[in-house]
Design a protein around this motif. Structure first.
Motif, PDB file in Angstrom:
ATOM      1  N   PHE A 198       0.888  -1.162   0.000  1.00 59.33           N
ATOM      2  CA  PHE A 198       0.000   0.000   0.000  1.00 59.33           C
ATOM      3  C   PHE A 198       0.925   1.212   0.000  1.00 59.33           C
ATOM      4  N   ALA A 199       0.916   1.971  -1.074  1.00 57.34           N
ATOM      5  CA  ALA A 199       1.843   3.104  -1.185  1.00 57.34           C
ATOM      6  C   ALA A 199       1.069   4.407  -1.367  1.00 57.34           C
ATOM      7  N   PHE A 200       1.460   5.410  -0.575  1.00 56.60           N
ATOM      8  CA  PHE A 200       0.934   6.760  -0.795  1.00 56.60           C
ATOM      9  C   PHE A 200       1.860   7.495  -1.738  1.00 56.60           C
ATOM     10  N   LEU A 201       1.246   8.255  -2.637  1.00 56.28           N
ATOM     11  CA  LEU A 201       1.982   9.097  -3.565  1.00 56.28           C
ATOM     12  C   LEU A 201       1.627  10.524  -3.193  1.00 56.28           C
ATOM     13  N   ILE A 202       2.636  11.250  -2.699  1.00 61.07           N
ATOM     14  CA  ILE A 202       2.356  12.629  -2.294  1.00 61.07           C
ATOM     15  C   ILE A 202       3.268  13.579  -3.064  1.00 61.07           C
ATOM     16  N   GLY A 203       2.973  14.860  -2.949  1.00 61.18           N
ATOM     17  CA  GLY A 203       3.744  15.867  -3.660  1.00 61.18           C
ATOM     18  C   GLY A 203       2.818  16.951  -4.154  1.00 61.18           C
ATOM     19  N   PRO A 204       3.367  18.157  -4.374  1.00 58.34           N
ATOM     20  CA  PRO A 204       2.508  19.276  -4.768  1.00 58.34           C
ATOM     21  C   PRO A 204       1.847  19.056  -6.124  1.00 58.34           C
ATOM     22  N   SER A 205       0.808  19.812  -6.358  1.00 61.79           N
ATOM     23  CA  SER A 205       0.144  19.801  -7.650  1.00 61.79           C
ATOM     24  C   SER A 205       1.185  20.076  -8.742  1.00 61.79           C
ATOM     25  N   GLY A 206       1.147  19.292  -9.807  1.00 63.79           N
ATOM     26  CA  GLY A 206       2.108  19.463 -10.899  1.00 63.79           C
ATOM     27  C   GLY A 206       3.401  18.697 -10.715  1.00 63.79           C
ATOM     28  N   SER A 207       3.486  17.873  -9.662  1.00 61.69           N
ATOM     29  CA  SER A 207       4.754  17.172  -9.404  1.00 61.69           C
ATOM     30  C   SER A 207       4.885  15.876 -10.214  1.00 61.69           C
ATOM     31  N   GLY A 208       3.794  15.443 -10.861  1.00 61.06           N
ATOM     32  CA  GLY A 208       3.907  14.301 -11.766  1.00 61.06           C
ATOM     33  C   GLY A 208       3.111  13.071 -11.376  1.00 61.06           C
ATOM     34  N   LYS A 209       2.271  13.188 -10.336  1.00 60.87           N
ATOM     35  CA  LYS A 209       1.547  12.020  -9.839  1.00 60.87           C
ATOM     36  C   LYS A 209       0.585  11.456 -10.898  1.00 60.87           C
ATOM     37  N   SER A 210      -0.225  12.320 -11.496  1.00 61.44           N
ATOM     38  CA  SER A 210      -1.181  11.842 -12.499  1.00 61.44           C
ATOM     39  C   SER A 210      -0.460  11.324 -13.737  1.00 61.44           C
ATOM     40  N   THR A 211       0.647  11.948 -14.066  1.00 62.60           N
ATOM     41  CA  THR A 211       1.425  11.471 -15.222  1.00 62.60           C
ATOM     42  C   THR A 211       1.898  10.044 -14.972  1.00 62.60           C
ATOM     43  N   PHE A 212       2.354   9.761 -13.760  1.00 63.40           N
ATOM     44  CA  PHE A 212       2.762   8.401 -13.400  1.00 63.40           C
ATOM     45  C   PHE A 212       1.606   7.426 -13.605  1.00 63.40           C
ATOM     46  N   PHE A 213       0.420   7.781 -13.136  1.00 61.06           N
ATOM     47  CA  PHE A 213      -0.753   6.913 -13.320  1.00 61.06           C
ATOM     48  C   PHE A 213      -1.043   6.704 -14.812  1.00 61.06           C
ATOM     49  N   ARG A 214      -0.975   7.808 -15.574  1.00 60.62           N
ATOM     50  CA  ARG A 214      -1.274   7.678 -17.016  1.00 60.62           C
ATOM     51  C   ARG A 214      -0.277   6.779 -17.733  1.00 60.62           C
ATOM     52  N   LEU A 215       0.975   6.830 -17.296  1.00 57.92           N
ATOM     53  CA  LEU A 215       1.979   5.966 -17.930  1.00 57.92           C
ATOM     54  C   LEU A 215       1.722   4.501 -17.587  1.00 57.92           C
ATOM     55  N   LEU A 216       1.321   4.221 -16.336  1.00 63.00           N
ATOM     56  CA  LEU A 216       1.016   2.830 -15.954  1.00 63.00           C
ATOM     57  C   LEU A 216      -0.119   2.270 -16.796  1.00 63.00           C
ATOM     58  N   LEU A 217      -1.106   3.108 -17.092  1.00 67.22           N
ATOM     59  CA  LEU A 217      -2.279   2.696 -17.871  1.00 67.22           C
ATOM     60  C   LEU A 217      -2.021   2.721 -19.370  1.00 67.22           C
ATOM     61  N   LYS A 218      -0.835   3.144 -19.741  1.00 70.29           N
ATOM     62  CA  LYS A 218      -0.462   3.338 -21.149  1.00 70.29           C
ATOM     63  C   LYS A 218      -1.418   4.310 -21.853  1.00 70.29           C
ATOM     64  N   GLU A 219      -1.840   5.318 -21.122  1.00 72.51           N
ATOM     65  CA  GLU A 219      -2.610   6.393 -21.752  1.00 72.51           C
ATOM     66  C   GLU A 219      -1.657   7.400 -22.380  1.00 72.51           C
TER      67      GLU A 219
END
Ligand code: ADP
Ligand code: ADP
Length: 228
Positions: free
Chosen positions: A31-52
């Motif tokens: 169970f991992a939390f992903l934290i960091g300010p807005s624009g730090s790349g969290k959603s981009t990481f998710f999109r890459l995992l989904l191959k979006e």
């Protein structure tokens, strides 16, 4: 289970990379939390995992999938291995609670007999027994998020990605939702939760991955939200 090796993501429209030479691993069952300010790349990481999106360079693995090398016809199998939950729930407003969950099974061609058996089980699992025939607009925020979680886990994905799942919920409801995610995790699903909720991170003491400016600036095994 999930491994990134020297992943850089440069959007064409952007002057600086969204992710810079990022490398880390998340093990099966974590169970991992992903934290960091807005624009730090969290959603981009998710999109890459989904191959979006495709990384500009580097390698990504998820389970058996070498994500950045995956053929187009294999992408649906990858996406079936990943459940997603969002801040804004994203339920189908014209379908009941049960139909929202059933739909996730219908689109992958599960037989009706399976759907009729599994939907009530998963609704009970997330605490929605007795709410099968409600419409989304008759539910509280916490109930809507339970429906979204039921829908996301009903195919027993390897990984559950939760993008600020408590962002629209009050503190008490947020705790209940994280309890559900914790139970899903304890039954073997890897959970990655992007969040700004320091109380939840501090209470759970799980893995904390902190992004800043597209880089991993902290990777704690039993972390807290920190002073940031
Ligand atoms: P977070 O989820 O942590 O808020 P994002 O992954 O959304 O961060 O964004 C990381 C960086 O990438 C930001 O600088 C953002 O502006 C940029 N970005 C995100 N999506 C796009 C896109 N589709 N095109 C161009 N730049 C983008
Ligand atoms: P527990 O071990 O917590 O008692 P069960 O194994 O009896 O739970 O599961 C009850 C039902 O809840 C399952 O049949 C299934 O429909 C649903 N369920 C529980 N966890 C998951 C999960 N991670 N993914 C999909 N369905 C789940």
């Amino acid at each position: 289970m999930i491994k990134l090796e020297n992943v850089t993501m440069q959007y064409k429209a952007s002057s600086r990379p969204a992710l810079k030479d990022l490398s880390f691993e998340i093990d099966k069952g974590e169970f991992a939390f992903l934290i960091g300010p807005s624009g730090s790349g969290k959603s981009t990481f998710f999109r890459l995992l989904l191959k979006e999106d495709r990384p500009t360079s580097g390698d990504i693995w998820l389970g058996e999938f070498h994500v950045n090398k995956l053929k187009a016809r294999e992408v649906p199998k990858l996406r079936q291995s990943i459940g997603c939950v969002f801040q804004d729930f994203r339920l189908l407003q014209k379908k009941t609670v049960a139909e929202n969950v059933a739909f996730a099974l219908e689109v992958i061609g599960r037989p009706r007999s399976t759907i009729q058996r599994v939907v009530p089980e998963v609704l009970e699992y997330v605490g929605l027994e007795g709410k099968h025939d409600r419409m989304p607009n008759e539910l509280s925020g916490g109930e809507m998020q339970r429906v979204a979680i039921a829908r996301a886990i009903v195919n027993r994905p390897l990984v559950l990605l939760a993008d600020e799942p408590t962002g629209n919920l009050d503190p008490e409801t947020s705790e209940e939702i994280v309890d559900v995610l914790d139970r899903v995790n304890r039954r073997g699903t890897t959970v990655i939760m992007a969040t700004h909720d320091r109380h939840i991170v501090d209470a759970m003491r799980r893995r904390v991955l902190e992004f800043d400016n597209g880089q991993l600036v902290r990777n704690d095994q039993q972390g807290v939200y920190g002073i940031g």
